[in-house]
Design a protein around this motif. Sequence first.
Motif, PDB file in Angstrom:
ATOM      1  N   PRO A   1     -65.487 159.656  47.731  1.00 16.27           N
ATOM      2  CA  PRO A   1     -66.581 158.751  47.338  1.00 16.27           C
ATOM      3  C   PRO A   1     -67.424 158.314  48.532  1.00 16.27           C
ATOM      4  O   PRO A   1     -66.914 158.080  49.628  1.00 16.27           O
ATOM      5  CB  PRO A   1     -65.828 157.555  46.728  1.00 16.27           C
ATOM      6  CG  PRO A   1     -64.521 158.115  46.259  1.00 16.27           C
ATOM      7  CD  PRO A   1     -64.166 159.167  47.266  1.00 16.27           C
ATOM      8  N   ARG A   2     -68.730 158.255  48.310  1.00 11.29           N
ATOM      9  CA  ARG A   2     -69.705 157.794  49.303  1.00 11.29           C
ATOM     10  C   ARG A   2     -69.726 158.661  50.571  1.00 11.29           C
ATOM     11  O   ARG A   2     -70.090 158.205  51.635  1.00 11.29           O
ATOM     12  CB  ARG A   2     -69.469 156.318  49.654  1.00 11.29           C
ATOM     13  CG  ARG A   2     -69.677 155.369  48.473  1.00 11.29           C
ATOM     14  CD  ARG A   2     -69.404 153.936  48.845  1.00 11.29           C
ATOM     15  NE  ARG A   2     -68.014 153.721  49.196  1.00 11.29           N
ATOM     16  CZ  ARG A   2     -67.043 153.559  48.308  1.00 11.29           C
ATOM     17  NH1 ARG A   2     -67.316 153.572  47.019  1.00 11.29           N
ATOM     18  NH2 ARG A   2     -65.812 153.358  48.698  1.00 11.29           N
ATOM     19  N   ARG A   3     -69.329 159.906  50.428  1.00 15.63           N
ATOM     20  CA  ARG A   3     -69.395 160.858  51.551  1.00 15.63           C
ATOM     21  C   ARG A   3     -70.381 161.971  51.207  1.00 15.63           C
ATOM     22  O   ARG A   3     -70.568 162.321  50.036  1.00 15.63           O
ATOM     23  CB  ARG A   3     -68.004 161.442  51.844  1.00 15.63           C
ATOM     24  CG  ARG A   3     -66.938 160.389  52.152  1.00 15.63           C
ATOM     25  CD  ARG A   3     -67.006 159.891  53.562  1.00 15.63           C
ATOM     26  NE  ARG A   3     -66.398 160.788  54.498  1.00 15.63           N
ATOM     27  CZ  ARG A   3     -65.099 160.740  54.855  1.00 15.63           C
ATOM     28  NH1 ARG A   3     -64.298 159.823  54.342  1.00 15.63           N
ATOM     29  NH2 ARG A   3     -64.624 161.602  55.728  1.00 15.63           N
ATOM     30  N   LYS A   4     -71.000 162.561  52.203  1.00 13.22           N
ATOM     31  CA  LYS A   4     -72.018 163.589  51.991  1.00 13.22           C
ATOM     32  C   LYS A   4     -71.359 164.967  51.902  1.00 13.22           C
ATOM     33  O   LYS A   4     -71.404 165.771  52.827  1.00 13.22           O
ATOM     34  CB  LYS A   4     -73.037 163.531  53.124  1.00 13.22           C
ATOM     35  CG  LYS A   4     -73.795 162.211  53.179  1.00 13.22           C
ATOM     36  CD  LYS A   4     -74.746 162.159  54.359  1.00 13.22           C
ATOM     37  CE  LYS A   4     -75.491 160.825  54.416  1.00 13.22           C
ATOM     38  NZ  LYS A   4     -76.409 160.740  55.584  1.00 13.22           N
ATOM     39  N   PHE A   5     -70.772 165.229  50.740  1.00 11.87           N
ATOM     40  CA  PHE A   5     -70.016 166.456  50.564  1.00 11.87           C
ATOM     41  C   PHE A   5     -70.722 167.484  49.690  1.00 11.87           C
ATOM     42  O   PHE A   5     -70.236 168.613  49.526  1.00 11.87           O
ATOM     43  CB  PHE A   5     -68.639 166.158  49.960  1.00 11.87           C
ATOM     44  CG  PHE A   5     -68.678 165.570  48.577  1.00 11.87           C
ATOM     45  CD1 PHE A   5     -68.742 166.389  47.466  1.00 11.87           C
ATOM     46  CD2 PHE A   5     -68.650 164.199  48.399  1.00 11.87           C
ATOM     47  CE1 PHE A   5     -68.776 165.851  46.189  1.00 11.87           C
ATOM     48  CE2 PHE A   5     -68.686 163.649  47.129  1.00 11.87           C
ATOM     49  CZ  PHE A   5     -68.749 164.479  46.021  1.00 11.87           C
ATOM     50  N   LEU A   6     -71.847 167.121  49.094  1.00 10.65           N
ATOM     51  CA  LEU A   6     -72.531 168.020  48.167  1.00 10.65           C
ATOM     52  C   LEU A   6     -74.021 168.035  48.463  1.00 10.65           C
ATOM     53  O   LEU A   6     -74.631 166.986  48.674  1.00 10.65           O
ATOM     54  CB  LEU A   6     -72.294 167.572  46.721  1.00 10.65           C
ATOM     55  CG  LEU A   6     -72.946 168.422  45.620  1.00 10.65           C
ATOM     56  CD1 LEU A   6     -72.355 169.826  45.622  1.00 10.65           C
ATOM     57  CD2 LEU A   6     -72.752 167.746  44.264  1.00 10.65           C
ATOM     58  N   GLU A   7     -74.596 169.224  48.476  1.00  6.55           N
ATOM     59  CA  GLU A   7     -76.025 169.361  48.725  1.00  6.55           C
ATOM     60  C   GLU A   7     -76.537 170.574  47.950  1.00  6.55           C
ATOM     61  O   GLU A   7     -75.839 171.595  47.848  1.00  6.55           O
ATOM     62  CB  GLU A   7     -76.285 169.538  50.223  1.00  6.55           C
ATOM     63  CG  GLU A   7     -77.648 169.059  50.653  1.00  6.55           C
ATOM     64  CD  GLU A   7     -77.661 168.595  52.111  1.00  6.55           C
ATOM     65  OE1 GLU A   7     -78.601 168.953  52.818  1.00  6.55           O
ATOM     66  OE2 GLU A   7     -76.717 167.873  52.523  1.00  6.55           O
ATOM     67  N   VAL A   8     -77.719 170.484  47.404  1.00  4.55           N
ATOM     68  CA  VAL A   8     -78.321 171.580  46.644  1.00  4.55           C
ATOM     69  C   VAL A   8     -79.484 172.155  47.442  1.00  4.55           C
ATOM     70  O   VAL A   8     -80.392 171.419  47.848  1.00  4.55           O
ATOM     71  CB  VAL A   8     -78.805 171.113  45.259  1.00  4.55           C
ATOM     72  CG1 VAL A   8     -79.466 172.265  44.515  1.00  4.55           C
ATOM     73  CG2 VAL A   8     -77.632 170.549  44.446  1.00  4.55           C
ATOM     74  N   LEU A   9     -79.451 173.460  47.684  1.00  7.20           N
ATOM     75  CA  LEU A   9     -80.509 174.139  48.438  1.00  7.20           C
ATOM     76  C   LEU A   9     -81.101 175.253  47.583  1.00  7.20           C
ATOM     77  O   LEU A   9     -80.386 175.920  46.830  1.00  7.20           O
ATOM     78  CB  LEU A   9     -79.947 174.741  49.727  1.00  7.20           C
ATOM     79  CG  LEU A   9     -79.343 173.768  50.738  1.00  7.20           C
ATOM     80  CD1 LEU A   9     -78.692 174.540  51.876  1.00  7.20           C
ATOM     81  CD2 LEU A   9     -80.401 172.824  51.288  1.00  7.20           C
ATOM     82  N   ASP A  10     -82.391 175.455  47.699  1.00  2.29           N
ATOM     83  CA  ASP A  10     -83.063 176.570  47.039  1.00  2.29           C
ATOM     84  C   ASP A  10     -83.221 177.710  48.035  1.00  2.29           C
ATOM     85  O   ASP A  10     -83.841 177.545  49.093  1.00  2.29           O
ATOM     86  CB  ASP A  10     -84.441 176.139  46.523  1.00  2.29           C
ATOM     87  CG  ASP A  10     -84.340 175.195  45.324  1.00  2.29           C
ATOM     88  OD1 ASP A  10     -83.420 175.402  44.510  1.00  2.29           O
ATOM     89  OD2 ASP A  10     -85.160 174.280  45.225  1.00  2.29           O
TER      90      ASP A  10
END
Length: 392
Positions: free
Chosen positions: A242-251
């Motif tokens: 929780p509240r960690r930057k573990f997911l990112e969406v890139l095109d």
Amino acid sequence: MACPSKYREIKDFHRYYSGARKAPIPTIVIGGNHEASNYMWELYHGGWLAPNIYFLGHAGSVIVNGLRIAGASGVYTQHHYQIGYDEKLPYENRALRSIYHVREYCIRKLSLLPQPNIFISHDWPNTIEQHGNLKALLKHKNYLQSDIEAGNLGSPPFMDLLKTLRPEWWFAGHMHTRFEAEVKHKSALEGTNPDEITIEDSLSDNESPKETSAVAEKHKAGTPVPSVPSSTKFLALDKCLPRRKFLEVLDIPCPAFDTAKQFVRRPKPEISFDPHWLAITRAFHPTLSLSHEQAPLPDEAEARASVERELQWVNKHVPKKLKGKWAVEGCQKFVRTASPIPPRKTGRMKPGIPAPLAYTNPQTVALCDLLEIPNKINPRLTGKTEVPPPSY
């Protein structure tokens, strides 16, 4: 799994393994340093860990709708880098860790690939922190300073690969923090000889990868010749908490469809074999060592010539066996080799659990049959599987 006993808990992967849950989209993974190493060894060459979750293997490359995605599992430790795979189940303390340490064998194989669009690893490439916001990284992870000052943060072989393969993107984890960087590549004209490459413990900035020949690049899978990017963008993400930057969406542009045709229905993602990787696997299979001493690896010229020969074999024989297609599922289908844990079970693992068995995984059997190479990974007639492996 190598970790302190207090962290050994049953989480939720077993639900995907058992079929109680299913990943909603095709997911490609590599291994780190806190995995069920015995299961990943079953699929050393790659395969489905669970429905819709594909493991690249200890090293591997696949084609997804025209994008080449390559990767390497594990982390770097110098004193295990040049040895073979002598670990045997049940793993004792040393083997529990050495099994996930990156081998030169894998790095040499990966170095012979054409330029990937994406490369994924667990460990960071060595010195990658010098290509991003180092001050911000140390503010968040100040304990990394001593390793950075000693030049010990990350994997030197991975930085070799980054400079050799020049992927557009490199994704990693391991350090439990989000960090981005960009490595600028020099033009081949700035180097000494653009057709010469040597994979050593380190590469100088003016060395560049040997350009793949037109014969090798125009393989029957129809993957386009990529333009070599002027830089590689690096992105590491945090732990899944929780509240960690573990997911990112890139095109990322995909050759399989024209993005300008917005009203054309996009094809579903399909994971296909990379003919070059299959050729590399055949070429290097005789030197896959199951003893402590690694068999001598071929020099650069010999290795590339061997891969060229094997690529011809792959293009001639593999499509016939896969009915004219390259899809992984035409050869490998997920099969449970061990009995699944009850879906609702979670929590701390109890002491005294017996060591896991060595299983013969039908996916590895099928891949070895496809490539007509001996199965050095799986023992025969040990453990049980739900269905026999497919035959060709």
